[in-house]
Write a protein that holds these residues in place. Sequence first.
Motif, PDB file in Angstrom:
ATOM      1  N   ARG A  82      -9.100   0.178   0.271  1.00 39.95           N
ATOM      2  CA  ARG A  82      -8.051  -0.711  -0.246  1.00 39.95           C
ATOM      3  C   ARG A  82      -8.576  -1.566  -1.388  1.00 39.95           C
ATOM      4  N   TYR A  83      -9.815  -2.053  -1.237  1.00 35.66           N
ATOM      5  CA  TYR A  83     -10.448  -2.826  -2.308  1.00 35.66           C
ATOM      6  C   TYR A  83     -10.499  -1.998  -3.594  1.00 35.66           C
ATOM      7  N   ASN A 113      -9.195 -13.008   2.462  1.00 35.02           N
ATOM      8  CA  ASN A 113      -9.102 -11.811   3.293  1.00 35.02           C
ATOM      9  C   ASN A 113     -10.369 -11.571   4.109  1.00 35.02           C
ATOM     10  N   MET A 114     -11.508 -11.832   3.532  1.00 30.89           N
ATOM     11  CA  MET A 114     -12.748 -11.649   4.284  1.00 30.89           C
ATOM     12  C   MET A 114     -12.822 -12.624   5.450  1.00 30.89           C
ATOM     13  N   ASP A 148      -8.289   4.700   4.089  1.00 32.44           N
ATOM     14  CA  ASP A 148      -7.468   3.538   4.452  1.00 32.44           C
ATOM     15  C   ASP A 148      -8.350   2.579   5.261  1.00 32.44           C
ATOM     16  N   THR A 149      -9.288   1.994   4.544  1.00 22.45           N
ATOM     17  CA  THR A 149     -10.257   1.052   5.092  1.00 22.45           C
ATOM     18  C   THR A 149     -10.293  -0.150   4.159  1.00 22.45           C
ATOM     19  N   PRO A 150     -10.929  -1.234   4.567  1.00 22.09           N
ATOM     20  CA  PRO A 150     -11.055  -2.357   3.629  1.00 22.09           C
ATOM     21  C   PRO A 150     -11.697  -1.939   2.304  1.00 22.09           C
ATOM     22  N   GLU A 151     -12.687  -1.060   2.350  1.00 26.77           N
ATOM     23  CA  GLU A 151     -13.345  -0.621   1.116  1.00 26.77           C
ATOM     24  C   GLU A 151     -12.402   0.210   0.245  1.00 26.77           C
ATOM     25  N   ARG A 161       0.833  -1.185   0.000  1.00 26.37           N
ATOM     26  CA  ARG A 161       0.000   0.000   0.000  1.00 26.37           C
ATOM     27  C   ARG A 161       0.871   1.239   0.000  1.00 26.37           C
ATOM     28  N   MET A 190      -9.872 -12.254  -2.199  1.00 25.05           N
ATOM     29  CA  MET A 190     -10.972 -11.572  -1.501  1.00 25.05           C
ATOM     30  C   MET A 190     -11.603 -12.522  -0.487  1.00 25.05           C
ATOM     31  N   MET A 240     -10.531 -11.453   8.119  1.00 30.38           N
ATOM     32  CA  MET A 240     -11.061 -10.290   8.834  1.00 30.38           C
ATOM     33  C   MET A 240     -12.221 -10.674   9.751  1.00 30.38           C
TER      34      MET A 240
END
Length: 153
Positions: free
Chosen positions: A18-19, A58-59, A13-16, A1, A55, A62
């Motif tokens: 970054r996605y 990672n989900m 700088d959140t999962p969304e 990143r 994905m 998390m």
Amino acid sequence: RNPAFYTSCGVADTPEGRYELIVLFLVLAVDRLRQASADSLELQRHVIEAFVTDMDDNMREMGVGDLTVPKKVKRAAAGLLERLEQYRAALLARDDTALQSALETNIPAVAATAGGSALLARAVRADARHLAALQDKAVLAGQVSFSSEPVGD
């Protein structure tokens, strides 16, 4: 990143957030594969499958519930396919208006950051040019790199 995408462009700088950055640069890579060879469909499919698998992994890492993961992964994959079309069309435009609009639609935080979408659009265009300059043989061998960093004028 690369921190500059978050600090200079305003990507959250959140999962969304970054996605969205992953998808943005994945679109560039997949599009470059498409340009490298008409026979690259299988390789493009493998790259997208690797994204979907990542994905999913990672989900789960998390802590997303097992019953929810497939729905979220399906949504992430659908988002990639939507953005493939949006960003391809925007990158074909001569100026950055369409690209900035697509970025602001998909990454709303860049619209809230002064100059965020313009910086991100310039970085994306720079990487698209960088990828275009790579030899097809290298691209098909997976030797793809990204060189841009969002910097002001």
